[in-house]
Design an enzyme around this catalytic site. Structure first.
Site, PDB file in Angstrom:
ATOM      1  N   ASN A  13       0.616  -1.069   0.213  1.00 57.59           N
ATOM      2  CA  ASN A  13      -0.268   0.271  -0.040  1.00 57.59           C
ATOM      3  C   ASN A  13       1.269   1.398   0.171  1.00 57.59           C
ATOM      4  O   ASN A  13       1.304   1.647   1.179  1.00 57.59           O
ATOM      5  CB  ASN A  13      -0.711  -0.401   1.215  1.00 57.59           C
ATOM      6  CG  ASN A  13      -1.456   1.294   1.330  1.00 57.59           C
ATOM      7  OD1 ASN A  13      -1.861   2.050   0.115  1.00 57.59           O
ATOM      8  ND2 ASN A  13      -2.520   1.475   2.854  1.00 57.59           N
ATOM      9  N   LYS A  15      -0.091   4.064  -0.068  1.00 59.08           N
ATOM     10  CA  LYS A  15      -0.653   5.106   0.314  1.00 59.08           C
ATOM     11  C   LYS A  15      -0.165   6.257  -0.990  1.00 59.08           C
ATOM     12  O   LYS A  15      -0.064   6.541  -2.563  1.00 59.08           O
ATOM     13  CB  LYS A  15      -0.411   5.635   1.679  1.00 59.08           C
ATOM     14  CG  LYS A  15      -0.054   4.728   2.203  1.00 59.08           C
ATOM     15  CD  LYS A  15       0.153   4.786   4.033  1.00 59.08           C
ATOM     16  CE  LYS A  15      -0.049   3.589   4.724  1.00 59.08           C
ATOM     17  NZ  LYS A  15      -0.171   3.832   5.788  1.00 59.08           N
ATOM     18  N   HIS A 103      -9.444   1.077   4.524  1.00 63.08           N
ATOM     19  CA  HIS A 103      -8.055   1.903   6.080  1.00 63.08           C
ATOM     20  C   HIS A 103      -8.495   2.839   6.841  1.00 63.08           C
ATOM     21  O   HIS A 103      -9.213   3.701   6.338  1.00 63.08           O
ATOM     22  CB  HIS A 103      -7.029   2.155   4.215  1.00 63.08           C
ATOM     23  CG  HIS A 103      -5.877   1.735   5.059  1.00 63.08           C
ATOM     24  ND1 HIS A 103      -5.541   2.938   6.055  1.00 63.08           N
ATOM     25  CD2 HIS A 103      -4.937   0.995   5.106  1.00 63.08           C
ATOM     26  CE1 HIS A 103      -3.872   1.936   5.821  1.00 63.08           C
ATOM     27  NE2 HIS A 103      -3.494   1.644   5.661  1.00 63.08           N
ATOM     28  N   GLU A 105      -6.334   4.924   8.195  1.00 67.24           N
ATOM     29  CA  GLU A 105      -6.268   5.923   7.159  1.00 67.24           C
ATOM     30  C   GLU A 105      -7.466   7.069   6.487  1.00 67.24           C
ATOM     31  O   GLU A 105      -8.603   8.266   6.428  1.00 67.24           O
ATOM     32  CB  GLU A 105      -4.879   6.616   6.552  1.00 67.24           C
ATOM     33  CG  GLU A 105      -4.280   6.480   7.444  1.00 67.24           C
ATOM     34  CD  GLU A 105      -3.126   5.236   6.785  1.00 67.24           C
ATOM     35  OE1 GLU A 105      -2.649   5.011   5.566  1.00 67.24           O
ATOM     36  OE2 GLU A 105      -1.491   4.822   7.271  1.00 67.24           O
ATOM     37  N   GLU A 175      -5.490  -4.458  10.998  1.00 69.98           N
ATOM     38  CA  GLU A 175      -4.594  -3.663  10.764  1.00 69.98           C
ATOM     39  C   GLU A 175      -4.695  -2.525  12.142  1.00 69.98           C
ATOM     40  O   GLU A 175      -5.493  -2.192  12.319  1.00 69.98           O
ATOM     41  CB  GLU A 175      -4.496  -2.650   9.643  1.00 69.98           C
ATOM     42  CG  GLU A 175      -4.130  -3.628   8.487  1.00 69.98           C
ATOM     43  CD  GLU A 175      -3.729  -2.534   7.575  1.00 69.98           C
ATOM     44  OE1 GLU A 175      -2.271  -2.402   7.463  1.00 69.98           O
ATOM     45  OE2 GLU A 175      -3.755  -1.287   6.781  1.00 69.98           O
ATOM     46  N   GLY A 181       2.621   2.252  10.361  1.00 63.66           N
ATOM     47  CA  GLY A 181       3.901   3.649  10.541  1.00 63.66           C
ATOM     48  C   GLY A 181       4.038   3.929  11.939  1.00 63.66           C
ATOM     49  O   GLY A 181       4.784   4.954  11.863  1.00 63.66           O
ATOM     50  N   SER A 219       3.652  -1.590  10.386  1.00 69.30           N
ATOM     51  CA  SER A 219       4.547  -2.178  10.541  1.00 69.30           C
ATOM     52  C   SER A 219       5.512  -3.179  10.430  1.00 69.30           C
ATOM     53  O   SER A 219       6.383  -3.821  10.928  1.00 69.30           O
ATOM     54  CB  SER A 219       5.499  -1.338  11.949  1.00 69.30           C
ATOM     55  OG  SER A 219       4.862  -0.024  12.518  1.00 69.30           O
TER      56      SER A 219
HETATM   57  P1  PGA Z   1       2.419  -0.018   7.432  1.00 68.03           P
HETATM   58  O1  PGA Z   1       1.081   0.596   7.227  1.00 68.03           O
HETATM   59  O2  PGA Z   1       3.014  -0.785   7.261  1.00 68.03           O
HETATM   60  O3  PGA Z   1       3.740   1.097   7.210  1.00 68.03           O
HETATM   61  O4  PGA Z   1       2.788   0.971   9.589  1.00 68.03           O
HETATM   62  C1  PGA Z   1       0.103  -0.876   6.392  1.00 68.03           C
HETATM   63  C2  PGA Z   1      -1.014   0.108   6.294  1.00 68.03           C
HETATM   64  O5  PGA Z   1      -1.173   1.296   6.564  1.00 68.03           O
HETATM   65  O6  PGA Z   1      -1.288  -0.796   5.630  1.00 68.03           O
END
Ligand code: PGA
Length: 257
Positions: A13, A15, A103, A105, A175, A181, A219
């Site tokens: 992903n 982003k 997601h 976000e 998640e 992140g 992560s």
């Molecule tokens: P990350 O993001 O691996 O940077 O923690 C995962 C995601 O938001 O899908």
């Protein structure tokens, strides 16, 4: 359940990173590093921003690559006066196989609800693709002991109105919001426990839960992918930050090595 073979799915992903030129460079590297046997072992998906999809699609076709393409979001209507939005059939036309729906976000910053996610998942199926439906609790919810009820509510709400056949085809991404992140990964046993809970909810919905892929995200890095993927209920990863580095993403894809 343990005897059922589920082909893992590892999705990057990206982003809101990489313009279309940077995207081409990244996919070229990923393509070079991911071996045929890696594609045999797992589905490998890249989800660039909308502006890079066409460039990446063209590259995948030109190189006869087995990489799959995914969108990060879509609208639930198939067309209309929705300035700034992208419809699922537009993504299907770009040969996207998957679209991420809900997601955290999107839920957090754009106020998407479970009902929105369900409408998007329906639209994604209607366009001939599969949704990667994201669920996950916040740190406050975890600390309050609400993880189970939050996850059960999100899974049921986000899949509302889908047929059993559709639920059997989709991918769920667990998640935990506090692990995205942050460099803080869920303990693999904790992640497995929640993925097992999700599988139980899918079963309660009448789906063939043992065959549905459930990813972990938050992560995921080359150093923890193998341990996470060894868990019974974890069938892949949704990778954010580490998917922007070809070497790291390829190492995650090659987690078995
Ligand atoms: P990350 O993001 O691996 O940077 O923690 C995962 C995601 O938001 O899908």
């Amino acid at each position: 359940m343990a005897t059922v073979k589920r082909k893992p799915i590892i999705a990057g992903n990206w982003k809101m990173f990489k313009n279309h030129l940077e995207a081409i460079a990244l996919v070229q590297k990923i393509n070079y590093l991911v071996r045929p046997e890696d594609h045999d072992n797992a589905e490998v998906v890249v989800c660039p921003p909308f502006t890079a999809l066409r460039a990446v699609q063209t590259l995948i076709e030109a190189e006869d690559s087995r990489l799959l393409l995914g969108g990060q979001n879509c609208h639930w209507e198939k067309e209309g006066a929705f300035t700034g939005e992208v419809a699922a059939p537009m993504l299907a036309r770009l040969k996207c196989s998957y679209v991420i729906a809900g997601h955290s976000e999107r839920r957090q910053y754009f106020h998407e609800t479970d009902a929105d996610v369900a409408r998007k998942a329906t639209a994604i199926f209607a366009a001939g693709m599969k949704p990667i439906v994201c669920v996950g609790e916040t740190l406050e919810q975890r600390d309050a002991g609400d993880t189970e009820s939050v996850i059960i509510g999100q899974v049921k709400g986000s899949l509302d109105g889908l047929s059993t056949e559709q639920v059997n085809q989709l991918v769920v991404a667990y998640e935990p919001v506090w692990a995205i992140g942050t460099g803080r990964t869920a303990q693999s046993s904790d992640a497995n426990q929640v993925c097992g809970l999700i599988r139980g909810v899918l079963s309660d919905l009448g789906a063939d839960a043992a065959s549905i892929r459930i990813q972990y995200g938050g992560s995921v890095k080359p150093g923890n992918a193998k341990e996470l993927m060894a868990e019974e209920h974890i069938d892949g990863a949704l990778v954010g930050g580490a998917s922007l580095e070809a070497d790291d993403f390829a190492l995650i894809v090659r987690y078995r090595d």
